[in-house]
Design a protein around this motif. Structure first.
Motif, PDB file in Angstrom:
ATOM      1  N   GLN B 678       0.763  -1.185   0.011  1.00  0.00           N
ATOM      2  CA  GLN B 678       0.056   0.081   0.064  1.00  0.00           C
ATOM      3  C   GLN B 678       0.729   1.289  -0.090  1.00  0.00           C
ATOM      4  O   GLN B 678       0.557   2.386  -0.701  1.00  0.00           O
ATOM      5  N   HIS B 680       4.083   1.567  -1.280  1.00  0.00           N
ATOM      6  CA  HIS B 680       4.607   1.689  -2.414  1.00  0.00           C
ATOM      7  C   HIS B 680       3.617   2.423  -3.475  1.00  0.00           C
ATOM      8  O   HIS B 680       4.027   3.255  -4.166  1.00  0.00           O
ATOM      9  N   GLY B 681       2.497   1.836  -3.429  1.00  0.00           N
ATOM     10  CA  GLY B 681       1.725   2.133  -4.471  1.00  0.00           C
ATOM     11  C   GLY B 681       1.259   3.664  -4.277  1.00  0.00           C
ATOM     12  O   GLY B 681       1.031   4.290  -5.296  1.00  0.00           O
ATOM     13  N   ALA B 684       3.787   5.926  -5.427  1.00  0.00           N
ATOM     14  CA  ALA B 684       3.561   6.141  -6.794  1.00  0.00           C
ATOM     15  C   ALA B 684       2.688   7.183  -7.377  1.00  0.00           C
ATOM     16  O   ALA B 684       3.112   7.901  -8.208  1.00  0.00           O
ATOM     17  N   GLN B 685       1.478   7.011  -6.729  1.00  0.00           N
ATOM     18  CA  GLN B 685       0.544   7.893  -7.157  1.00  0.00           C
ATOM     19  C   GLN B 685       0.913   9.359  -6.787  1.00  0.00           C
ATOM     20  O   GLN B 685       0.507  10.288  -7.407  1.00  0.00           O
ATOM     21  N   ILE B 713       0.517   8.256 -16.838  1.00  0.00           N
ATOM     22  CA  ILE B 713       0.665   7.386 -15.613  1.00  0.00           C
ATOM     23  C   ILE B 713       2.060   6.874 -15.618  1.00  0.00           C
ATOM     24  O   ILE B 713       2.481   6.351 -16.697  1.00  0.00           O
ATOM     25  N   PRO B 714       2.500   6.974 -14.632  1.00  0.00           N
ATOM     26  CA  PRO B 714       4.248   6.557 -14.551  1.00  0.00           C
ATOM     27  C   PRO B 714       4.377   5.123 -14.887  1.00  0.00           C
ATOM     28  O   PRO B 714       3.460   4.201 -14.416  1.00  0.00           O
ATOM     29  N   SER B 715       5.231   4.690 -15.797  1.00  0.00           N
ATOM     30  CA  SER B 715       5.570   3.391 -15.853  1.00  0.00           C
ATOM     31  C   SER B 715       6.667   2.907 -14.750  1.00  0.00           C
ATOM     32  O   SER B 715       7.334   3.755 -14.308  1.00  0.00           O
ATOM     33  N   ALA B 716       7.161   1.689 -14.841  1.00  0.00           N
ATOM     34  CA  ALA B 716       7.977   1.059 -13.975  1.00  0.00           C
ATOM     35  C   ALA B 716       9.735   2.140 -14.090  1.00  0.00           C
ATOM     36  O   ALA B 716      10.285   2.393 -13.181  1.00  0.00           O
ATOM     37  N   LEU B 719       9.921   5.559 -12.204  1.00  0.00           N
ATOM     38  CA  LEU B 719       9.768   5.457 -10.851  1.00  0.00           C
ATOM     39  C   LEU B 719      10.791   5.101 -10.019  1.00  0.00           C
ATOM     40  O   LEU B 719      11.494   4.125 -10.631  1.00  0.00           O
ATOM     41  N   PRO B 720      11.167   5.499  -8.813  1.00  0.00           N
ATOM     42  CA  PRO B 720      12.501   5.080  -8.191  1.00  0.00           C
ATOM     43  C   PRO B 720      12.188   3.847  -7.327  1.00  0.00           C
ATOM     44  O   PRO B 720      10.854   3.303  -7.367  1.00  0.00           O
ATOM     45  N   TYR B 722      11.769   2.348  -3.271  1.00  0.00           N
ATOM     46  CA  TYR B 722      11.581   3.046  -2.128  1.00  0.00           C
ATOM     47  C   TYR B 722      12.275   2.382  -1.323  1.00  0.00           C
ATOM     48  O   TYR B 722      12.372   1.127  -0.942  1.00  0.00           O
TER      49      TYR B 722
END
Ligand code: FES
Ligand code: FES
Lengths: 155, 826
Positions: B678, B680-681, B684-685, B713-716, B719-720, B722
């Motif tokens: 939760q 992580h997600g 990302a948002q 919407i960012p892809s893998a 994003l860094p 965490y």
């Protein structure tokens, strides 16, 4: 209507389809393979990814008639008695929440590992660029693919 | 029947175990039951024709030609539903004089945003339905759109609704603002922009409705089957007992499926008209246009402080874009934020004003965090500004103002009582994981050497209110429902357990976490428990899933229901053991005679004896099942310290997140694996809002970002990775839990933007408007460097027409930059 012959998850199908029908609609609505979902209409999300003759394709970007004579593998054909190592790794690394992206992620990852059996994390992230997930933030997806690679999924 | 059982070793507690998820089995094998997978015999498909205008009068609609198209069963315009479609509900009239305009599911005489449904076709398959839309003829008389809420309240502005563009004016004040601001050594004034976002759950919306003998079953990709059932009954007049709502597997929500939608109502009405099952599944571009959007505020802030940085007062003045109509909780979202602006800080006075303003855009409503990310962003950005003003480290200025751990419970200036927290501990842990001091040194070196890549450190010491919500508080805020949750425990004769929850999951892992809670409470194996949810026939009562409420409220309902089961089992155990109930002692899974632990019966044995009911004590009912409804008496208040390091390339404007540390205090943990997911997600948002996403309308009110090629919407690879950590100050409820669904999203946006601005401080930059695209960052640097006249002029222009700028397809960046350098010290 065009006649096509397609092998889906090891079973042969002969069907008449409209020339404009997308492969993903063929799989979902004619063959009944609803394990492959649809997430967009511009081929950006990757939710619909399947393997066509072993290579990953976005099945919303392929017409059913283009699949004539090919072998298609969907998420439903991945487990062979036991779960596929990628399926197991996704489960064990908690690489899914709602699971909507998961079939496409697993199919794309299997192609990634076929081409590059021991990817770095960066290579995993770049290799899965065409697959969007809104829930996980990707961290655990990367871990799962790494785990499957370590388990030797491509062998 | 035996009354003697072996004494079994109490199983290891489930709470705190990283149990793998039960729900995965179907999700990883493609056996998931998405709404769009459902096929009923004779099922028809609906396609909607949608307004191409942001604002127009409908002068005529003719659907007759569509009816003649092949495979078409019916075609309807708004007029065909006028007598029965009612108005889509708004359940949160935040002020007594709020303007809630009529909102027909299908427009009848005026359209107010691009994408509003104006007609539909019902056909044998989805292709035929879509094709026949072309045969519908509609004439519109275009009206002027209203696209900028900053000018929408001017006398000269065109009106979205006859009553004008102001929906409500909500005020809240506490303490003496005049004293706080009078002679204050420091007064900061800032305006921040919360851009409009598209929630974009990966599963598009989908609805199936069948009507058999006057009984309706609606399957919908919804977060709120229970609320939806009540609302559908109220809107359509179908008796509630004849409506069953099922949320099958739902592919993410983030607030976007906390809604009663036009398409759901119309599917019911069409199924009723035709007496046949119908289905509608949206395309992504349809969804980007017509699933409610999130955020969209202009925030004007004034903060008064003493010379040592102690906050005296905070004044918040918001303009919140409602869009064209008020949907389920549209007006309440920014108002929920009212309680969060003071955040973790002490202050003497606080005033909050929010005006909800109509525009000719898609309505806004709840999106992950709902009001709290907006507030948190503003205050956390402002705390950085205050630190800069005083030459203090951002953590130092926060510490001077935050509530000390020994001061809990603490009632904030906004009137909330925080039950627990320890901001010192979370911050210390985050600093350590982050290597704060070393990064500060590196930053200094890069500044001194004039490195083209500057380092910035961003801080966010956030809190939030979740566990929505005490019903009384909701009542005092004029919310249209309670905030309780329901649970039922059904003890099956074979000793297995069915758990029914009113909290409807869509990716959160309730089936696993709820099993863990019940396993501990009843002492039954995790594997023996099945969790049922998301069907009003199976789970008749519930308030569903949003506002990080499932565990803090729904989890507590489980505990209460388990208490009742245990108590009922006691009476039956007493009969089985032929002792007085008062002489029994409970250890999870077993009632035994006090002082004689060998003599006891397990809960499974009791369940079987209850089923047989041959020898129950007199007056004892043959059931140990139980229901419980829990109404919390307070919100819960997760908090944490998030630290973000960004590398900002001053030559290209490119921002790279180098490291991100999230230390969250969410109280006790049921399943650390799910918690981490939760977080992580959520991160990302929140990062996506800071760097990538914006719903952009053009000057005519067309949504430019209607596809996933335009809405980033960012892809893998965007994003860094965490680093997560935890501290634990248990909440005041029995489980000690707080909630984690929204924390990451609330915390991360200001952490990232603070980091970017921190990197650029030496340039004199004190804000970048989100999303901080490379172009915006680059332009801000150019302008700050003294830039040329042209770029300054462009910026000015950009500020004037904010709603038309923003993000763009990967690789192309036509947006305009904006550096805010105004506002200062008095
Ligand atoms: S559905 Fe195929 S890429 Fe999105
Ligand atoms: S798990 Fe929900 S979209 Fe990836």
């Amino acid at each position: 209507m065009a006649e096509i012959t397609v092998t889906v998850d090891g079973v042969n199908y002969e069907d008449h389809v409209e020339p404009r029908m997308l492969l993903v609609h063929y799989l979902r609505e004619i063959v009944g393979k609803t394990g492959t979902p649809i997430g967009c209409d511009t081929s950006n999300c990757g939710a619909c990814t399947v393997l066509m003759d072993g290579q990953s394709v976005k099945s919303c970007a392929v017409l059913a008639v283009q699949a004539d004579g090919t072998q298609i593998t969907t998420i439903e054909g991945m487990a062979n008695g036991a779960l596929h190592p990628l399926q197991r790794a996704f489960h064990e690394e908690h690489a899914l929440q709602c699971g909507y992206c998961t079939p496409g992620m697993i199919m794309a990852a299997s192609d990634l590992l076929r081409e590059n059996p021991h990817p770095t994390d960066t290579e995993i992230r770049e290799g899965l660029e065409g697959n969007l997930c809104r829930c996980t933030g990707y961290e655990n997806i990367v871990r799962a693919v790494r785990r499957a690679a370590q388990a030797g999924v491509s062998e | 029947m035996t009354a003697q059982t072996e004494v079994v070793q109490a199983p290891a507690p489930e709470l705190g175990r990283a149990r793998l998820r039960k729900e995965d089995a179907r999700l990883i094998t493609g056996q998931t039951n998405w709404t769009d997978n459902i096929r009923l015999p004779g099922m028809l498909h609906i396609a909607f024709l949608r307004s191409p205008f942001a604002h127009a009068r409908i002068t005529s609609v003719d659907v007759s030609a569509a009816r003649d198209e092949p495979g078409v069963i019916a075609a309807y315009s708004g007029a065909d539903f006028a007598a029965e479609q009612g108005s889509l509900p708004c359940a949160w009239p935040v002020t007594p004089d709020i303007v809630i305009p009529a909102h027909p599911p299908m427009a009848t005489d005026e359209v107010r945003y691009v994408g509003e449904a104006v007609a539909c076709v019902v056909a044998r398959d989805r292709y035929a339905a879509a094709d026949a839309l072309a045969a519908i003829e509609i004439d519109y008389e275009p009206l002027p759109p209203v696209l900028d809420i900053r000018t929408a309240l001017d006398e000269s502005s065109p009106k979205v609704h006859e009553a004008g563009n102001l929906s409500y004016d909500f005020l809240f004040a506490q303490g003496d603002m005049d004293t706080a601001f009078h002679d204050a050594p420091i007064v900061l004034e800032r305006t921040y922009r919360q851009q409009r976002l598209i929630p974009a759950a990966m599963e598009p919306r989908s609805v199936v409705c069948s009507c058999v003998g006057g009984e309706f079953t609606l399957w919908s990709a919804t977060q709120i089957p229970h609320v939806l059932r009540v609302m559908l009954a109220l809107v359509t007049g179908i008796p509630e007992q004849n409506l069953r709502v099922i949320a099958p597997d739902v592919g993410g929500g983030f607030g976007s499926k906390l809604q009663v939608t036009a398409e759901e109502v119309l599917a019911v009405l069409i199924a009723r008209k035709l007496g046949r099952p119908v289905k509608w599944t949206e395309s992504r571009s349809e969804g980007n246009m017509t699933v409610h959007h999130g955020r969209d505020q202009w925030q004007q802030l004034r903060l008064a402080a003493d010379a040592d940085g102690r906050i005296r007062g905070l004044e918040v003045d918001l303009l919140a874009d409602m869009g064209a109509y008020l949907m389920l909780v549209t007006p309440g979202v920014p108002v929920l934020g009212a309680f969060m602006f003071p955040a973790i800080y002490k202050m003497d006075a606080y005033s909050f004003r929010c005006r909800g303003v109509f525009s000719t855009k898609m309505p806004t409503d709840a999106y992950r965090g709902a009001g709290r990310p907006e507030a948190t962003f503003a205050i956390e950005r402002l705390m950085d500004e205050l630190g800069v003003e005083l030459g203090l480290d951002p953590l130092e200025i926060r510490e001077r103002n935050w509530i000390k751990h020994e001061e809990f419970p603490f009632t904030t200036v906004a009137g909330l009582t925080y039950d627990s927290g320890n901001y010192e501990a979370a911050t210390a842990k985050a600093k350590e994981l982050f290597g704060y001091d070393a990064l500060r040194r590196e930053q200094q070196e890069r500044r001194e050497s004039g490195d083209p890549v500057q380092l910035g450190l961003g801080v966010s010491t956030f809190t939030e209110m979740c566990g929505l919500a005490p019903s009384r508080v909701l009542g005092s805020l004029a919310y249209g429902a309670g905030g309780w949750e329901q649970a039922s425990i059904r003890m099956l004769p074979t000793g297995k357990v069915e758990v029914v929850t009113g909290s409807s999951a869509h990716g959160q892992g309730h089936e696993t976490a709820w099993s863990q809670i019940v396993a501990d409470q009843l002492g039954v194996p995790f594997e023996d428990i099945r969790v049922l949810h998301g069907d009003t026939q199976v789970s008749p009562r519930g308030m569903d899933t949003y506002g990080s409420r499932s565990l803090a409220v729904g989890g507590m309902a489980l505990v209460m229901a388990c208490d009742k089961v245990v108590e009922k089992a006691r009476a039956i155990a007493a009969g089985m053991l032929e002792v007085s109930a008062a002489d029994l002692e409970w250890t999870p899974g077993r009632w035994a005679v006090r002082g004689d632990p060998d003599k006891g019966v397990t809960i499974a044995e009791i369940a079987l004896a209850t089923f047989a009911a041959h020898a129950l004590p007199d007056g004892v009912e043959p059931s140990i099942d139980a229901d419980a409804t829990y109404d919390p008496d307070n919100f819960s208040f997760p908090h944490g310290t998030h630290l973000c390091a960004t590398e900002v390339d001053t030559e290209t404007g490119f921002v790279k997140i180098r490291s991100y540390v999230a230390v969250d205090d969410i109280g006790k943990i049921v399943n650390p694996m799910i918690v981490e997911g939760q977080v992580h997600g959520g991160l990302a948002q929140g990062i996506a809002q800071a760097l990538y996403e914006e719903a952009v309308y053009d000057d005519d009110g067309n949504l430019v970002t209607s596809t996933l090629a335009d809405y980033l919407i960012p892809s893998a690879s965007d994003l860094p990775s965490y680093v997560t950590g935890r501290t634990e100050s248990p909440a005041a409820n029995r489980l000690g839990v707080k909630g984690v669904g929204e924390a990451g999203t609330i915390a991360s946006t200001p952490a990232v933007v603070n980091a970017i601005v921190d990197a650029l401080r030496p340039f004199g930059i004190n804000d970048i408007t989100m999303p901080c695209t490379p172009e915006r960052v680059w332009r801000a640097i150019q302008a700050a460097r003294g830039g040329d006249q042209a770029s300054a002029a462009e910026q000015h222009e950009a500020r004037q027409s904010d709603q038309t700028q923003g993000n763009s397809p990967r690789g192309v960046t036509p947006g305009s930059g904006e550096a805010q350098q105004t506002g200062g010290t008095a």
